[in-house]
Design a protein around this motif. Structure first.
Motif, PDB file in Angstrom:
ATOM      1  N   PRO A   1       0.845  -1.239   0.000  1.00 12.78           N
ATOM      2  CA  PRO A   1       0.000   0.000   0.000  1.00 12.78           C
ATOM      3  C   PRO A   1       0.851   1.247   0.000  1.00 12.78           C
ATOM      4  N   GLY A   2       0.362   2.236  -0.719  1.00 12.12           N
ATOM      5  CA  GLY A   2       1.086   3.506  -0.758  1.00 12.12           C
ATOM      6  C   GLY A   2       0.802   4.363   0.477  1.00 12.12           C
ATOM      7  N   THR A   3       1.485   5.427   0.619  1.00 14.70           N
ATOM      8  CA  THR A   3       1.307   6.378   1.744  1.00 14.70           C
ATOM      9  C   THR A   3      -0.026   7.115   1.576  1.00 14.70           C
ATOM     10  N   PRO A   4      -0.841   7.194   2.641  1.00 15.71           N
ATOM     11  CA  PRO A   4      -2.137   7.923   2.500  1.00 15.71           C
ATOM     12  C   PRO A   4      -1.934   9.368   2.076  1.00 15.71           C
ATOM     13  N   GLY A   5      -2.846   9.807   1.247  1.00 15.22           N
ATOM     14  CA  GLY A   5      -2.760  11.194   0.798  1.00 15.22           C
ATOM     15  C   GLY A   5      -3.267  12.181   1.863  1.00 15.22           C
ATOM     16  N   ALA A   6      -3.059  13.474   1.661  1.00 15.54           N
ATOM     17  CA  ALA A   6      -3.536  14.536   2.600  1.00 15.54           C
ATOM     18  C   ALA A   6      -5.067  14.684   2.525  1.00 15.54           C
ATOM     19  N   HIS A   7      -5.687  15.058   3.661  1.00 15.55           N
ATOM     20  CA  HIS A   7      -7.168  15.263   3.698  1.00 15.55           C
ATOM     21  C   HIS A   7      -7.567  16.413   2.792  1.00 15.55           C
ATOM     22  N   GLY A   8      -8.622  16.203   2.046  1.00 12.94           N
ATOM     23  CA  GLY A   8      -9.143  17.273   1.195  1.00 12.94           C
ATOM     24  C   GLY A   8      -9.919  18.309   2.007  1.00 12.94           C
ATOM     25  N   LEU A   9     -10.373  19.413   1.404  1.00 10.11           N
ATOM     26  CA  LEU A   9     -11.199  20.455   2.060  1.00 10.11           C
ATOM     27  C   LEU A   9     -12.583  19.907   2.405  1.00 10.11           C
TER      28      LEU A   9
END
Length: 257
Positions: A42-50
């Motif tokens: 699994p890749g690194t989780p992305g940043a939370h959106g607005l």
């Protein structure tokens, strides 16, 4: 021939390359190039959106059950204003008759009770007026505390004086304009002049009441009295005016009570 062998070797190598790569990566492919591989790391989780915009209000729900009663409040409020008075109730039943009270002190004798004597005097006066009117059995008029009555008959002065005395009264004599008008109405009704309860004294023109008191009201016709001592009585015309006259004429008998 050597060139042909070289070309064949290159062709084989180009066909073998995918299989080699597949073997290396653990991916299996079919003849149509659809490959099935194992899951990767699994890749690194992305940043939370607005945050998104608020959705629309939902349908209002049913009210919930009432909560438990809260503790009592502070001091009670001021009392309200009085309401309207209600309709009176039905009267209650009469109570039992009470015991008789103690006997009071004896009252004053009747002759010492001033209030009682006044009441008795008034009753006697009223009875006397009534008996006098009934005796004459004629017309009557009440003015203040006086009652004037006549039987409609005529007589001379002395006879009228006796008739009125027998009935418990006296010859009518006005002591005010109201009484004068009342007597005049009887004179006009019967159309007969009437003698009044006045007589002339020792001095000519000096008239007084039958009890000797001076006259306090007069209604003389202009120029009267002018009998100069010869006309001792007084008569009333139908218009209420007075004239001195001798006492032997027949005039309407009007009594007062």
């Amino acid at each position: 021939m050597g060139a042909a062998a070289g070309a064949g070797a290159m062709s084989l190598s180009s066909l073998a390359l995918p299989f080699v790569l597949a073997a290396v990566s653990g991916i299996m492919c079919n003849g149509t190039e659809v490959c099935i591989g194992s899951a990767g790391i699994p890749g690194t989780p992305g940043a939370h959106g607005l945050p998104g915009r608020d959705g629309r209000d939902g349908v209002k729900g049913d009210p919930g059950p009432p909560g438990p009663m809260g503790p009592p409040g502070g001091m009670p409020g001021l009392p309200g204003r009085d309401g309207l008075v209600g309709a009176p109730g039905a009267p209650g039943e009469h109570g039992d008759k009470g015991e008789p009270g103690e006997r009071g002190p004896p009252g004053l004798p009747a002759y010492l009770d001033e209030e009682l004597q006044i009441d008795l005097h008034e009753l006697r006066h009223q009875a006397q007026q009534l008996m006098g009117v009934l005796h004459l059995q004629g017309s009557l008029l009440a003015v203040g505390e006086k009652v004037f009555s006549t039987s409609g008959k005529s007589a001379n002065f002395d006879a009228i004086r006796e008739t009125c005395a027998r009935a418990g009264g006296g010859i009518a004599v006005p002591r005010s304009s109201e009484e004068n008008a009342a007597i005049a109405s009887l004179v006009k009704k019967y159309n007969i002049y009437a003698y009044l309860g006045l007589v002339e004294g020792q001095a000519p023109g000096d008239f007084h009441y039958l009890d000797g008191a001076p006259v306090n009201f007069t209604s003389w016709y202009p120029g009267e009295p002018r009998g100069r001592g010869k006309e001792k009585c007084v008569e009333m015309y139908t218009d209420g005016m007075w004239n001195d006259k001798n006492c032997l004429q027949y005039r309407l008998a009007i009594c007062e009570f």
